[in-house]
Design a protein around this motif. Structure first.
Motif, PDB file in Angstrom:
ATOM      1  N   ASP A   1     -60.256  -4.051 -56.463  1.00 26.96           N
ATOM      2  CA  ASP A   1     -58.850  -4.582 -56.317  1.00 26.96           C
ATOM      3  C   ASP A   1     -58.582  -5.044 -55.193  1.00 26.96           C
ATOM      4  O   ASP A   1     -57.747  -6.115 -55.192  1.00 26.96           O
ATOM      5  N   SER A   2     -58.738  -4.466 -53.863  1.00 28.72           N
ATOM      6  CA  SER A   2     -58.279  -4.942 -52.820  1.00 28.72           C
ATOM      7  C   SER A   2     -59.242  -5.582 -51.918  1.00 28.72           C
ATOM      8  O   SER A   2     -58.910  -6.310 -50.993  1.00 28.72           O
ATOM      9  N   GLY A   3     -60.415  -5.927 -52.540  1.00 28.40           N
ATOM     10  CA  GLY A   3     -61.445  -6.651 -51.668  1.00 28.40           C
ATOM     11  C   GLY A   3     -62.037  -6.099 -50.620  1.00 28.40           C
ATOM     12  O   GLY A   3     -62.818  -6.537 -49.834  1.00 28.40           O
ATOM     13  N   ALA A   4     -61.940  -4.602 -50.611  1.00 26.49           N
ATOM     14  CA  ALA A   4     -62.336  -3.852 -49.487  1.00 26.49           C
ATOM     15  C   ALA A   4     -63.689  -3.676 -49.575  1.00 26.49           C
ATOM     16  O   ALA A   4     -64.221  -3.437 -50.701  1.00 26.49           O
ATOM     17  N   THR A   5     -64.528  -3.276 -48.728  1.00 24.75           N
ATOM     18  CA  THR A   5     -66.165  -2.961 -48.664  1.00 24.75           C
ATOM     19  C   THR A   5     -66.149  -1.606 -48.938  1.00 24.75           C
ATOM     20  O   THR A   5     -67.106  -1.112 -49.260  1.00 24.75           O
ATOM     21  N   LYS A   6     -65.312  -0.855 -48.770  1.00 24.61           N
ATOM     22  CA  LYS A   6     -65.554   0.763 -48.953  1.00 24.61           C
ATOM     23  C   LYS A   6     -64.199   1.273 -49.866  1.00 24.61           C
ATOM     24  O   LYS A   6     -62.957   0.815 -49.971  1.00 24.61           O
ATOM     25  N   VAL A   7     -64.604   2.147 -50.660  1.00 23.22           N
ATOM     26  CA  VAL A   7     -63.628   2.996 -51.507  1.00 23.22           C
ATOM     27  C   VAL A   7     -62.842   3.704 -50.756  1.00 23.22           C
ATOM     28  O   VAL A   7     -63.436   4.562 -49.763  1.00 23.22           O
ATOM     29  N   LYS A   8     -61.743   3.943 -50.858  1.00 19.28           N
ATOM     30  CA  LYS A   8     -60.588   4.663 -50.254  1.00 19.28           C
ATOM     31  C   LYS A   8     -60.485   5.940 -51.169  1.00 19.28           C
ATOM     32  O   LYS A   8     -60.542   6.297 -52.266  1.00 19.28           O
ATOM     33  N   GLY A   9     -60.153   7.093 -50.468  1.00 19.98           N
ATOM     34  CA  GLY A   9     -59.798   8.402 -51.160  1.00 19.98           C
ATOM     35  C   GLY A   9     -59.743   9.434 -50.262  1.00 19.98           C
ATOM     36  O   GLY A   9     -59.315   9.315 -48.919  1.00 19.98           O
ATOM     37  N   ILE A  10     -59.552  10.554 -50.847  1.00 21.60           N
ATOM     38  CA  ILE A  10     -59.213  11.910 -50.218  1.00 21.60           C
ATOM     39  C   ILE A  10     -60.517  12.723 -49.917  1.00 21.60           C
ATOM     40  O   ILE A  10     -61.221  12.917 -50.817  1.00 21.60           O
ATOM     41  N   SER A  11     -60.725  12.877 -48.505  1.00 26.26           N
ATOM     42  CA  SER A  11     -61.707  13.845 -48.224  1.00 26.26           C
ATOM     43  C   SER A  11     -61.368  15.160 -47.911  1.00 26.26           C
ATOM     44  O   SER A  11     -60.297  15.633 -47.511  1.00 26.26           O
ATOM     45  N   MET A  12     -62.281  16.198 -48.290  1.00 30.11           N
ATOM     46  CA  MET A  12     -62.068  17.656 -48.310  1.00 30.11           C
ATOM     47  C   MET A  12     -63.156  18.341 -47.656  1.00 30.11           C
ATOM     48  O   MET A  12     -64.370  18.013 -48.129  1.00 30.11           O
ATOM     49  N   LEU A  13     -63.159  19.086 -46.764  1.00 29.55           N
ATOM     50  CA  LEU A  13     -64.137  19.809 -45.940  1.00 29.55           C
ATOM     51  C   LEU A  13     -63.955  21.598 -46.247  1.00 29.55           C
ATOM     52  O   LEU A  13     -62.642  21.677 -46.129  1.00 29.55           O
ATOM     53  N   MET A  14     -65.041  22.159 -46.307  1.00 29.15           N
ATOM     54  CA  MET A  14     -64.631  23.573 -46.658  1.00 29.15           C
ATOM     55  C   MET A  14     -66.079  24.283 -45.778  1.00 29.15           C
ATOM     56  O   MET A  14     -67.167  23.791 -45.801  1.00 29.15           O
ATOM     57  N   ARG A  15     -65.887  25.488 -45.104  1.00 26.24           N
ATOM     58  CA  ARG A  15     -66.793  26.380 -44.618  1.00 26.24           C
ATOM     59  C   ARG A  15     -67.095  27.218 -45.824  1.00 26.24           C
ATOM     60  O   ARG A  15     -68.415  28.014 -45.351  1.00 26.24           O
ATOM     61  N   ASP A  16     -66.261  27.756 -46.368  1.00 23.07           N
ATOM     62  CA  ASP A  16     -66.591  28.901 -47.475  1.00 23.07           C
ATOM     63  C   ASP A  16     -65.644  28.695 -48.443  1.00 23.07           C
ATOM     64  O   ASP A  16     -64.969  27.436 -48.730  1.00 23.07           O
ATOM     65  N   LEU A  17     -65.531  29.769 -49.540  1.00 28.47           N
ATOM     66  CA  LEU A  17     -64.677  29.499 -50.631  1.00 28.47           C
ATOM     67  C   LEU A  17     -63.137  29.797 -50.487  1.00 28.47           C
ATOM     68  O   LEU A  17     -62.400  29.887 -51.260  1.00 28.47           O
ATOM     69  N   GLN A  18     -62.915  30.211 -49.112  1.00 29.09           N
ATOM     70  CA  GLN A  18     -61.290  30.734 -49.070  1.00 29.09           C
ATOM     71  C   GLN A  18     -60.416  29.777 -48.464  1.00 29.09           C
ATOM     72  O   GLN A  18     -59.192  30.003 -48.562  1.00 29.09           O
ATOM     73  N   SER A  19     -60.873  28.522 -47.954  1.00 30.27           N
ATOM     74  CA  SER A  19     -59.868  27.493 -47.479  1.00 30.27           C
ATOM     75  C   SER A  19     -60.710  26.085 -47.704  1.00 30.27           C
ATOM     76  O   SER A  19     -61.912  25.929 -47.505  1.00 30.27           O
ATOM     77  N   ILE A  20     -59.438  25.173 -47.918  1.00 28.40           N
ATOM     78  CA  ILE A  20     -60.030  23.623 -48.000  1.00 28.40           C
ATOM     79  C   ILE A  20     -59.220  23.170 -47.131  1.00 28.40           C
ATOM     80  O   ILE A  20     -57.931  23.017 -47.268  1.00 28.40           O
ATOM     81  N   VAL A  21     -59.938  22.021 -46.363  1.00 32.06           N
ATOM     82  CA  VAL A  21     -59.149  21.095 -45.385  1.00 32.06           C
ATOM     83  C   VAL A  21     -59.201  19.950 -46.073  1.00 32.06           C
ATOM     84  O   VAL A  21     -60.262  19.333 -46.385  1.00 32.06           O
ATOM     85  N   LEU A  22     -57.964  19.179 -46.123  1.00 30.40           N
ATOM     86  CA  LEU A  22     -57.848  17.832 -46.680  1.00 30.40           C
ATOM     87  C   LEU A  22     -57.276  16.725 -45.507  1.00 30.40           C
ATOM     88  O   LEU A  22     -56.684  17.114 -44.693  1.00 30.40           O
ATOM     89  N   TYR A  23     -58.268  15.558 -45.736  1.00 30.91           N
ATOM     90  CA  TYR A  23     -57.795  14.471 -44.818  1.00 30.91           C
ATOM     91  C   TYR A  23     -57.309  13.267 -45.841  1.00 30.91           C
ATOM     92  O   TYR A  23     -57.977  13.084 -46.975  1.00 30.91           O
ATOM     93  N   ASP A  24     -56.485  12.302 -45.350  1.00 27.14           N
ATOM     94  CA  ASP A  24     -55.945  11.304 -46.257  1.00 27.14           C
ATOM     95  C   ASP A  24     -57.146  10.068 -46.126  1.00 27.14           C
ATOM     96  O   ASP A  24     -58.102  10.083 -45.480  1.00 27.14           O
ATOM     97  N   GLU A  25     -56.590   8.870 -46.786  1.00 25.37           N
ATOM     98  CA  GLU A  25     -57.455   7.741 -46.497  1.00 25.37           C
ATOM     99  C   GLU A  25     -57.935   7.300 -45.600  1.00 25.37           C
ATOM    100  O   GLU A  25     -58.860   6.518 -45.136  1.00 25.37           O
ATOM    101  N   GLU A  26     -57.073   7.562 -44.473  1.00 25.79           N
ATOM    102  CA  GLU A  26     -57.223   6.935 -43.001  1.00 25.79           C
ATOM    103  C   GLU A  26     -58.035   8.018 -42.327  1.00 25.79           C
ATOM    104  O   GLU A  26     -58.432   7.694 -41.005  1.00 25.79           O
ATOM    105  N   GLY A  27     -58.361   9.159 -42.902  1.00 23.61           N
ATOM    106  CA  GLY A  27     -59.487  10.145 -42.173  1.00 23.61           C
ATOM    107  C   GLY A  27     -58.376  11.200 -41.213  1.00 23.61           C
ATOM    108  O   GLY A  27     -58.942  11.784 -40.510  1.00 23.61           O
ATOM    109  N   LYS A  28     -56.838  11.174 -41.483  1.00 23.47           N
ATOM    110  CA  LYS A  28     -56.009  11.890 -40.766  1.00 23.47           C
ATOM    111  C   LYS A  28     -55.867  13.116 -41.419  1.00 23.47           C
ATOM    112  O   LYS A  28     -55.813  13.261 -42.647  1.00 23.47           O
ATOM    113  N   PHE A  29     -55.781  14.201 -40.848  1.00 22.02           N
ATOM    114  CA  PHE A  29     -55.610  15.655 -41.142  1.00 22.02           C
ATOM    115  C   PHE A  29     -54.272  15.634 -41.899  1.00 22.02           C
ATOM    116  O   PHE A  29     -53.081  15.191 -41.539  1.00 22.02           O
TER     117      PHE A  29
END
Length: 523
Positions: A388-416
């Motif tokens: 839709d935007s002609g971008a070369t990469k798909v934008k989205g929300i990134s989520m990282l986790m070390r275990d099952l008790q906490s999830i860290v979320l980052y926006d489309e720009e990779g900001k916390f």
């Protein structure tokens, strides 16, 4: 009264000859023996004690029996065949050979700790380019079933059996015999010897029985022993080692093994996971069992590190009936029908989320590169279409986790953006999207084994500890002879020789002194 004829075959050093006539067996008169000292001193009296019986006289004219040969003799080849088993047993029972076999086995086991086991040919070619042939040709990539290792195990087992047959069993047979000594000089040549004046051999026997000795008395001779179990223990040690080696060999060549990671809520069939480890492996009926992972969860330390992880498992038969259920953890496996299921690892397979009130959706989770000993997992939620935007990469929300008790979320720009716990159900806004982390689905890492040799190995180690402890018991033997009014005593032991000497001295101190030796020595 006529003096009976002497028994010419009675030979007791430092003791007068015994009479064998039945008319004089109770003859206890004192005879006058003149012992001239220097120039005619007064005669000195000595007591000559006559016992009830004496050993049978030896047969002087007995000639050795001739060996009767049968057949044609067979020649030198037949003689070699007859001697070969004895020579083979003597060679196998050689102690340096057995020690060399044990050393070689220990070296191969140490080598197996450095060489990775059960890997592919390409793995060894890449990691050991100069030595991979020396690993694969002798079978060191499967050390426990390699011909070299199994051959040494068989050779050591043969040495143990040969030593037991040629050395240990004859020693036990000799130790069990009642052997009397009829010569005071022979007794005095033992490791420990002493003499008691004005003492009775029967009193000595009573005291020895009170200290746990088995006592045998025949005429003027006494034999006693204790600690026969110490002689039997080496045979038990050999049998225990044979059990350990036999069980370990059966484990190496006759077991099934397999490993699998199963997400919570899924199932698998045991027979689809396990593989045989050797030619002795035989499948079980329990391989048709279906295993269902009901729930996987973890516990944490106060610092946030994982302390323990659990899996609730249900087992179903071919008809779909639940036959067994258990929650397993590390060091607490499930055992059923010859199978053992171990909790060995964990992971994260998916995140369950809702987006703007829609869902829930399951997002796949991937294992990222390791950071030391810590695990890291990641997931991605697309928020737009790249076309839709002609971008070369798909934008989205990134989520990282070390275990099952906490999830860290980052926006489309990779900001916390923030951290959410799956159990909180609190929404978080990321790039205009309301995200709720409903659940983090864990993966249980299971090892499945069918190991028929484990009970045998455990029994072997138990027997080895027990028999090794028993082997430290001393096998002590005591001989005694009534020589007139004196008791000559001697003994030997295979261990704790100083303690044995001290024990005998304490026992001799308890033997009462006879006031009237004439009456006490009537046997």
């Amino acid at each position: 009264m006529a003096v009976p004829a002497l028994n010419p075959y009675r030979t007791l050093l430092k003791s007068p000859p015994l009479y064998t006539s039945s008319a004089c067996r109770n003859y206890h008169s004192a005879l006058q023996i003149r012992c001239a000292k220097g120039g005619g001193t007064k005669p000195k009296k000595k007591k000559i004690v006559f016992f009830d019986q004496s050993p049978p006289p030896p047969v002087l004219d007995e000639k050795p029996k001739k060996k009767i040969s049968s057949g044609n003799g067979g020649g030198p080849i037949w003689g070699f065949v007859k001697r070969a088993p004895r020579k083979a047993l003597a060679l196998l029972a050689n102690l340096p050979l057995a020690l060399g076999e044990m050393g070689a086995l220990a070296s191969l086991m140490a080598l197996a700790t450095f060489i990775e086991q059960d890997e592919s040919k390409e793995f060894y070619m890449n990691k050991y380019p100069a030595f991979w042939r020396w690993i694969l040709i002798p079978g060191f990539d499967h050390m426990w079933v390699s011909p070299v290792f199994l051959g040494l195990v068989i050779l050591l087992a043969s040495s143990l059996m040969a030593c037991t047959y040629t050395t240990q069993i004859p020693l036990v047979k000799v130790a069990r015999r009642w052997s009397f000594m009829h010569s005071a000089d022979t007794i005095k040549k033992l490791e420990f010897s002493d003499s008691l004046a004005d003492a009775s051999i029967q009193d000595l026997g009573t005291i020895l029985m009170g200290k746990g000795y088995e006592v045998f008395l025949k005429g003027p001779s006494l034999y006693a022993f204790k600690g026969l179990a110490g002689r039997l223990a080496p045979i038990g040690v050999h049998l225990a080692m044979l059990l350990i080696m036999g069980g370990a060999t059966w484990t190496a060549g006759g077991s099934y093994k397999g490993a699998i990671k199963v997400p919570q809520g899924l199932n698998f069939v045991v027979g689809d996971v396990v593989q045989p480890t050797g030619f002795l492996a035989t499948p079980l009926d329990s391989f048709n069992t279906e295993v269902h992972v009901n729930r996987f969860y973890m516990e944490y330390y106060e610092s946030g590190e994982v302390s323990q992880f659990y899996t609730d498992l249900s087992l179903f038969d071919l008809n779909g009936n639940e036959v067994f259920r258990k929650t397993i953890k590390v060091n607490d496996p499930l055992r059923y029908g010859g199978l053992t299921i171990y909790q060995t690892d964990w992971g994260i397979s998916a995140l369950q989320i809702t987006r703007n009130g829609e869902g829930p959706f399951n997002l796949a989770v991937a294992r990222l590169a390791k950071s030391g000993d810590n695990k890291m997992y990641g997931s991605f939620l697309p928020t737009g279409d790249a076309s839709d935007s002609g971008a070369t990469k798909v934008k989205g929300i990134s989520m990282l986790m070390r275990d099952l008790q906490s999830i860290v979320l980052y926006d489309e720009e990779g900001k916390f953006v923030g951290v959410r716990r799956p159990s909180s159900k609190l929404p978080i806004e990321v790039n205009g999207n309301q995200i709720v982390i409903e659940d983090a689905i864990g993966t249980s890492g299971l090892d499945i084994k069918m190991d028929p040799g484990v009970p045998i190995v455990y029994a072997g180690f138990g027997a080895l500890m027990l028999t090794t402890s028993i082997s430290f018991l001393s096998h002590s033997q005591i001989w005694a002879l009534q020589d007139g009014s004196t008791v000559v005593i001697g003994g030997k032991t295979n261990r704790a020789k100083i303690e044995f000497s001290e024990e005998i001295n304490r026992l001799l101190d308890k033997v009462p002194e006879l006031v009237n030796s004439d009456d006490a020595l009537k046997i």
